[in-house]
Design a protein around this motif. Structure first.
Motif, short mmCIF file in Angstrom:
data_model
loop_
_atom_site.label_atom_id
_atom_site.label_comp_id
_atom_site.label_asym_id
_atom_site.label_seq_id
_atom_site.Cartn_x
_atom_site.Cartn_y
_atom_site.Cartn_z
N GLY A 1 -59.23 -33.86 4.42
CA GLY A 1 -58.74 -34.58 5.62
C GLY A 1 -59.04 -33.76 7.05
O GLY A 1 -60.06 -32.93 7.09
N PHE A 2 -58.38 -34.37 7.97
CA PHE A 2 -58.76 -34.10 9.28
C PHE A 2 -57.46 -33.42 9.91
O PHE A 2 -56.87 -34.10 10.86
N PRO A 3 -57.00 -32.31 9.49
CA PRO A 3 -55.73 -31.83 9.88
C PRO A 3 -55.10 -31.76 11.21
O PRO A 3 -54.09 -31.81 11.55
N SER A 4 -56.18 -31.69 12.13
CA SER A 4 -55.73 -31.64 13.40
C SER A 4 -55.51 -32.85 13.96
O SER A 4 -55.24 -33.18 15.16
N ALA A 5 -55.71 -33.90 13.45
CA ALA A 5 -55.99 -35.23 13.65
C ALA A 5 -54.64 -36.08 13.64
O ALA A 5 -54.27 -37.07 14.37
#
Ligand code: KIV
Ligand code: ZN
Length: 560
Positions: free
Chosen positions: A72-76
């Protein structure tokens, strides 16, 4: 109709590359696979996966054998962050599996990404920024130098945070996003700057991922770009070259395959090609393409229907019925000539000692991916007699003889035309029974039949030593007779002729057991011919082979 003005598009530039080598290469080992189902695949879904669905998909990917999974894109988003934390805190990442997380090259996002990775054993931090001409000019309004700087600053921060974490299990990947829209020499220039900023070395390799963010050319040009890149990059031994192909032109698989021939070590893709727009590389197809060339893909796709079921449940996407290897119709032949060839090919394969798969129209043994042979032939208006016979034999054990196949073929075709749709194996079976076996119900019905031999054993030669005593019923009237013959069929034909005046001979005969046990039934097929040349076919089934033959004769008579 509108007008398609092709002059609005420019041809993609060719690559100046002397003596390209990739066309002569073969792929003889699987690349390193990285699944991006939970990131690129997920971000392209109308309804992205919940944390629970992501967990189910993650477990599936682990079961298939992926060792690198972009999760995933955890900061998003909060869901993405929670998912990464859950994987780590609940120790759900098996040894040997590395998770990968994506981040833009922006300070607060990189910092948040590192927070999400707290406590991880093995991870790849995947940093990207767009380097393409159009994005530099139109989206960011930045020069080449400024765009390169974004990549370099981002890389330096990743390095700093990685070193501060003290976790050598965290590796680094950089993608010049929109690589296909970026001048090659400039893409290389940015990657060199990133490698320097990271301090890439043979012991601290960097993954350089070259995406066809938008697929813009034929696969050979993409391969030329990859070969040029691999040849020209400094410190090739300090870099893992990865490709990430999209499918805008429908050639993501071909592009990735040629890219591997051109030197790529690693391939990113998603199950069934899920991903932005027309999708990413379909890893299932590429892996099974390798399998059919005798190369172990290192992924276990033997449960393809379960894989596609979990995929559909988690993503709410469907696998197209024509999807390579996985579609519902891909092991199905509708046309008669294909059915006949598959039928013969399967038999030849089963009886030959050759272990190499070689069956017409089937590039792969359907069993390899958990499909069954009975699903291969289905019957519609294009089907031939060979396919129909194959269904009866493979699904029900009836080996209808060649001389019967045209007759039964016509029966089935008439039924298809009447129904206006494909027939199921059970319907073909029922029509066989209705037409040839149940014909015993009239006009002549066998009420009693006793077979005896003058000797204790049934006769070997053609002496008339078989005696039949039988009673037929026609329109309520009993027709008893006794007759001798050189076998039960001969005696029955003679007795029937004497009693009813019907004249015919048996011109074809076949029989076999259905099943392999002592109480198996026998099936007999006969074709009779009258002196005027009329022919009729019947079949009979009984645990006693003599009775099965007599029933078959009676069916043929009743069908005259
Ligand atoms: O397609 C793409 O360029 C991407 C990058 C983030 C690698 O998905
Ligand atoms: Zn992508």
């Amino acid at each position: 109709m509108g007008v398609m003005d092709s002059s609005r598009y420019a041809a993609y530039p060719a690559v100046e590359i002397a003596e390209r080598t990739w066309p002569d290469k073969r792929i003889d080992a699987a690349p390193v696979w990285c699944s991006i189902d939970l990131r690129d695949g997920n971000q392209a879904l109308p309804v992205p996966m919940s944390v629970e669905e992501k967990i189910e998909m993650f477990r599936l990917l682990v079961d298939i054998g992926f060792r690198e999974i972009e999760v995933g894109f955890p900061s998003a988003s909060a869901v993405e962050y929670r998912f990464v934390r859950k994987l780590i805190e609940e120790d759900m990442i098996p040894d040997g599996v590395t998770i990968q997380v994506l981040t833009q090259a922006r300070e607060h996002l990189i910092r948040r990404t590192f927070e999400s990775l707290e406590g991880v054993r093995n991870a790849v931090v995947h940093l990207y920024n767009s380097t393409s001409t159009v994005q530099r000019d139109v989206v960011f309004g930045k020069s080449r130098g400024e765009i390169r700087d974004i990549a370099v600053q981002g890389t330096k921060l990743v390095r700093e945070l990685r070193d501060a974490s003290g976790n050598r299990g965290i590796r680094f990947q950089y993608s010049p996003e929109s690589f296909t829209g970026t001048e090659l020499d400039y893409a290389l220039d940015v990657c060199h700057a990133v490698m320097d900023a990271w301090g890439a070395s043979a012991t601290e390799k960097i993954i350089i991922n070259l995406p066809s963010t938008v697929e813009m050319s034929t696969p050979n040009i993409f391969a030329d770009r990859i070969e040029w890149f691999c040849r020209t990059i400094r410190q090739r031994d300090a870099v893992i070259i990865s490709v990430h192909t999209h499918n805008d032109r429908g050639t993501a698989v071909a592009s990735a395959e040629l890219a591997v021939m051109a030197g790529a070590d690693r391939v990113e893709g998603a199950l069934f090609g899920n991903g932005e727009r027309s999708g990413n590389l379909d890893i299932v197809t590429m892996a099974l393409n390798l399998h059919t060339q005798g190369v172990d893909p290192g992924l276990d796709l033997s449960g393809l229907s379960r894989i596609s079921e979990v995929y559909s449940n988690c993503t709410r996407m469907t696998v197209h019925s024509r999807h390579p290897y996985a579609g519902e119709l891909v092991y199905t032949a509708f046309s008669g000539s294909h059915q006949d060839a598959i039928n013969k090919g399967m038999k030849a394969y089963e009886t030959s000692r050759n272990a190499l798969w070689n069956v017409p129209y089937l590039p792969i043994d359907p069993k390899d991916v958990g499909c069954s042979y009975t699903a291969i032939v289905r019957i519609n208006s294009q089907s031939g007699k060979g396919g129909i016979a194959y269904v009866l034999e493979s699904a029900f054990g009836y080996q209808i003889p060649k001389w019967m196949q045209p007759d039964f073929g016509a029966v089935v075709q008439a039924l298809v035309d009447e129904n206006g749709r494909e027939l199921l194996p059970r319907e073909i079976h029922d029509s066989f029974h209705r037409e040839y076996v149940r014909a015993q119900v009239g006009p002549f019905v066998l009420r009693r039949c006793h077979i005896s031999w003058e000797d204790e054993e049934p006769p070997a030669g053609d002496q008339e030593s078989t005696l039949i005593t039988a009673t037929l019923v026609r329109e309520g009237r009993e027709l008893p007779f006794s007759a001798k013959g050189n076998g039960p069929v001969d005696a029955f034909v003679k007795g029937l002729g004497t009693q009813t005046g019907l004249r015919f001979s048996v011109d074809e005969y076949a029989e076999h057991a259905i099943g392999h046990t002592a109480d198996s039934e026998a099936v007999a097929y006969v074709r009779i011919e009258t002196p005027e040349g009329r022919k009729s076919i019947g079949a009979g089934i009984d645990s006693n082979i003599s009775l099965a033959s007599i029933k078959a004769v009676l069916s043929a008579v009743n069908r005259l």
